[in-house]
Design a protein around this motif. Structure first.
Motif, PDB file in Angstrom:
ATOM      1  N   VAL A 172      48.867  47.996 -11.814  1.00  0.00           N
ATOM      2  CA  VAL A 172      48.205  48.958 -12.772  1.00  0.00           C
ATOM      3  C   VAL A 172      48.893  50.039 -13.034  1.00  0.00           C
ATOM      4  O   VAL A 172      49.082  50.395 -14.274  1.00  0.00           O
ATOM      5  N   PRO A 173      49.401  50.877 -11.896  1.00  0.00           N
ATOM      6  CA  PRO A 173      50.311  52.072 -12.172  1.00  0.00           C
ATOM      7  C   PRO A 173      51.446  51.938 -12.925  1.00  0.00           C
ATOM      8  O   PRO A 173      51.953  52.672 -13.800  1.00  0.00           O
ATOM      9  N   LEU A 174      52.199  50.767 -12.694  1.00  0.00           N
ATOM     10  CA  LEU A 174      53.469  50.170 -13.336  1.00  0.00           C
ATOM     11  C   LEU A 174      53.101  50.064 -14.849  1.00  0.00           C
ATOM     12  O   LEU A 174      53.841  50.476 -15.795  1.00  0.00           O
ATOM     13  N   ARG A 186      51.571  51.095 -30.873  1.00  0.00           N
ATOM     14  CA  ARG A 186      50.532  50.664 -31.629  1.00  0.00           C
ATOM     15  C   ARG A 186      49.073  51.363 -30.975  1.00  0.00           C
ATOM     16  O   ARG A 186      48.973  51.585 -29.600  1.00  0.00           O
ATOM     17  N   TRP A 187      48.173  51.525 -31.863  1.00  0.00           N
ATOM     18  CA  TRP A 187      47.107  52.297 -31.259  1.00  0.00           C
ATOM     19  C   TRP A 187      46.240  51.251 -30.358  1.00  0.00           C
ATOM     20  O   TRP A 187      45.822  51.610 -29.415  1.00  0.00           O
ATOM     21  N   TRP A 188      46.122  50.109 -30.526  1.00  0.00           N
ATOM     22  CA  TRP A 188      45.590  49.112 -29.737  1.00  0.00           C
ATOM     23  C   TRP A 188      46.009  49.099 -28.397  1.00  0.00           C
ATOM     24  O   TRP A 188      45.327  48.790 -27.497  1.00  0.00           O
ATOM     25  N   ARG A 189      47.412  49.162 -28.338  1.00  0.00           N
ATOM     26  CA  ARG A 189      48.185  48.906 -26.954  1.00  0.00           C
ATOM     27  C   ARG A 189      47.509  50.290 -26.097  1.00  0.00           C
ATOM     28  O   ARG A 189      47.140  49.899 -24.832  1.00  0.00           O
ATOM     29  N   TRP A 190      47.466  51.517 -26.841  1.00  0.00           N
ATOM     30  CA  TRP A 190      47.042  52.618 -25.789  1.00  0.00           C
ATOM     31  C   TRP A 190      45.702  52.401 -25.554  1.00  0.00           C
ATOM     32  O   TRP A 190      45.141  52.610 -24.341  1.00  0.00           O
ATOM     33  N   VAL A 196      40.695  51.653 -22.317  1.00  0.00           N
ATOM     34  CA  VAL A 196      39.929  50.306 -21.825  1.00  0.00           C
ATOM     35  C   VAL A 196      40.801  49.600 -21.007  1.00  0.00           C
ATOM     36  O   VAL A 196      41.483  48.732 -21.840  1.00  0.00           O
ATOM     37  N   PRO A 197      41.314  49.609 -19.759  1.00  0.00           N
ATOM     38  CA  PRO A 197      42.309  49.148 -19.279  1.00  0.00           C
ATOM     39  C   PRO A 197      42.162  47.417 -19.133  1.00  0.00           C
ATOM     40  O   PRO A 197      42.548  47.044 -17.932  1.00  0.00           O
ATOM     41  N   ILE A 198      42.415  46.718 -20.316  1.00  0.00           N
ATOM     42  CA  ILE A 198      42.115  45.464 -20.086  1.00  0.00           C
ATOM     43  C   ILE A 198      43.598  44.854 -19.860  1.00  0.00           C
ATOM     44  O   ILE A 198      43.798  43.855 -19.088  1.00  0.00           O
ATOM     45  N   PRO A 200      46.229  46.161 -18.400  1.00  0.00           N
ATOM     46  CA  PRO A 200      46.836  46.317 -16.810  1.00  0.00           C
ATOM     47  C   PRO A 200      46.086  45.280 -15.953  1.00  0.00           C
ATOM     48  O   PRO A 200      46.679  44.606 -15.070  1.00  0.00           O
ATOM     49  N   LEU A 201      44.789  45.136 -16.209  1.00  0.00           N
ATOM     50  CA  LEU A 201      44.064  43.891 -15.548  1.00  0.00           C
ATOM     51  C   LEU A 201      44.581  42.587 -15.701  1.00  0.00           C
ATOM     52  O   LEU A 201      44.647  41.802 -14.755  1.00  0.00           O
ATOM     53  N   LEU A 202      44.810  42.159 -17.105  1.00  0.00           N
ATOM     54  CA  LEU A 202      45.352  40.855 -17.405  1.00  0.00           C
ATOM     55  C   LEU A 202      46.757  40.623 -16.606  1.00  0.00           C
ATOM     56  O   LEU A 202      47.084  39.875 -15.992  1.00  0.00           O
ATOM     57  N   VAL A 203      47.587  41.861 -16.503  1.00  0.00           N
ATOM     58  CA  VAL A 203      48.846  41.785 -15.967  1.00  0.00           C
ATOM     59  C   VAL A 203      48.809  41.704 -14.570  1.00  0.00           C
ATOM     60  O   VAL A 203      49.325  40.867 -13.893  1.00  0.00           O
ATOM     61  N   LEU A 204      47.749  42.166 -13.977  1.00  0.00           N
ATOM     62  CA  LEU A 204      47.548  42.145 -12.436  1.00  0.00           C
ATOM     63  C   LEU A 204      47.177  40.544 -11.862  1.00  0.00           C
ATOM     64  O   LEU A 204      47.485  39.956 -11.210  1.00  0.00           O
ATOM     65  N   TRP A 205      46.213  40.147 -12.861  1.00  0.00           N
ATOM     66  CA  TRP A 205      45.565  38.818 -12.587  1.00  0.00           C
ATOM     67  C   TRP A 205      46.830  37.981 -12.562  1.00  0.00           C
ATOM     68  O   TRP A 205      47.152  37.074 -11.823  1.00  0.00           O
ATOM     69  N   ASP A 206      47.466  37.764 -13.774  1.00  0.00           N
ATOM     70  CA  ASP A 206      48.550  36.689 -13.886  1.00  0.00           C
ATOM     71  C   ASP A 206      49.910  37.028 -12.939  1.00  0.00           C
ATOM     72  O   ASP A 206      50.234  36.066 -12.655  1.00  0.00           O
ATOM     73  N   GLY A 207      49.925  38.309 -12.599  1.00  0.00           N
ATOM     74  CA  GLY A 207      50.899  38.542 -11.654  1.00  0.00           C
ATOM     75  C   GLY A 207      50.612  38.003 -10.150  1.00  0.00           C
ATOM     76  O   GLY A 207      51.533  37.313  -9.398  1.00  0.00           O
ATOM     77  N   VAL A 208      49.352  38.178  -9.756  1.00  0.00           N
ATOM     78  CA  VAL A 208      48.982  37.560  -8.609  1.00  0.00           C
ATOM     79  C   VAL A 208      48.974  36.234  -8.448  1.00  0.00           C
ATOM     80  O   VAL A 208      49.301  35.559  -7.619  1.00  0.00           O
ATOM     81  N   VAL A 209      48.422  35.625  -9.672  1.00  0.00           N
ATOM     82  CA  VAL A 209      48.195  34.040  -9.582  1.00  0.00           C
ATOM     83  C   VAL A 209      49.442  33.725  -9.500  1.00  0.00           C
ATOM     84  O   VAL A 209      49.996  32.393  -8.994  1.00  0.00           O
ATOM     85  N   SER A 210      50.651  34.332 -10.302  1.00  0.00           N
ATOM     86  CA  SER A 210      51.911  33.556 -10.381  1.00  0.00           C
ATOM     87  C   SER A 210      52.383  33.605  -9.034  1.00  0.00           C
ATOM     88  O   SER A 210      53.079  32.415  -8.634  1.00  0.00           O
TER      89      SER A 210
END
Length: 255
Positions: A172-174, A186-190, A196-198, A200-210
């Protein structure tokens, strides 16, 4: 030694229902990390050797997604082989990407277990083998053996408790740290990264599952057991560079 069981859980990027903005947010983050850290540059020497052995300048990259490491890896490879070229393929292709000289994306679907006959060359998979269940992964390797072509699979993730713990602490910090480097802004990225840190959480989930999906060296030995027809041989190991460990599996036909 396999300290964690292999679990084939779902990744959000594999799901067709994932909203396009969130998919783009996760993919753009992965792009900028690969571009800035360049973990696979050290694999160029092995790839150049495979091209020489196979008597070809073409690499057929399987499960390419949105380009993988080729934006930085191909220029390094072309310093060793000036004629090297890469054909990117995927079951759900995404052509139209910005790619380096010598790379192009095939715009028709390619099943990694049954490669069209006209797609000749050294086969590669980057961060892709773990997406296949064991039977499918073996089918990918069997096709290379049957066609007597070299294949190389690389995985940056590790199925170990320390690696998963590091992900839980740092991902998440990365994402927060790398997001300002992504262009265009892009505004939506920020919004979906900080307010609303969706993403970072998606990246975290997919990283752990990988990590839980990743094949350890012992698993790769089992996957390749008996796949040695007509002198086809396998070599696997771990390449360590820049504080990262890349597990690789390389198969090549005999003389």
């Amino acid at each position: 030694m396999r300290l964690l069981p292999r679990l084939h859980l779902f990744e959000f990027l594999d799901q067709s229902w994932l909203p396009e903005l969130l998919r783009r947010g996760e993919v753009d983050y992965l792009h900028v990390v690969l571009d800035k850290t360049r973990p696979y540059d050290g694999m160029a020497t092995q790839l150049a050797a495979l091209l020489r052995m196979a008597g070809t300048n073409r690499i057929v990259d399987l499960c390419s997604g949105t380009g993988g490491p080729w934006r930085t890896l191909l220029p390094v490879l072309r310093k060793l082989n000036g004629e090297a070229e890469v054909v990117l393929t995927d079951l759900h292709p995404t052509p139209g990407l910005e790619l380096p000289e010598g790379a192009h994306y095939r715009d028709t679907p390619v099943d990694a277990t049954r490669i069209p006959e006209e797609l000749t060359g050294v086969r590669t998979l980057f961060e892709a083998l773990h997406h296949f269940r064991p039977r499918q992964a073996r089918a990918v390797l069997e096709d290379a053996v049957a066609r007597r072509v070299p294949i190389a699979a690389f995985e940056l993730t590790q199925r170990s408790l320390p690696y998963v713990l590091v992900q839980l602490l740092l991902v998440v910090p990365l994402v927060w740290g790398f997001t300002p480097l992504i262009r265009p802004r892009r505004w939506w990225r920020w919004l979906f990264t900080y307010l609303v840190p969706i993403i970072p959480l998606l990246v975290l989930w997919d990283g752990v599952v990988s990590s839980f999906r990743t094949y350890a060296p012992e698993d790769l030995e089992e996957l390749t057991e008996g796949l040695n027809a007509n002198g086809y041989s396998w070599h696997l190991g771990v390449h360590r560079a820049r504080g990262m460990a890349i597990t690789y599996l390389i198969g090549q036909p005999g003389e």
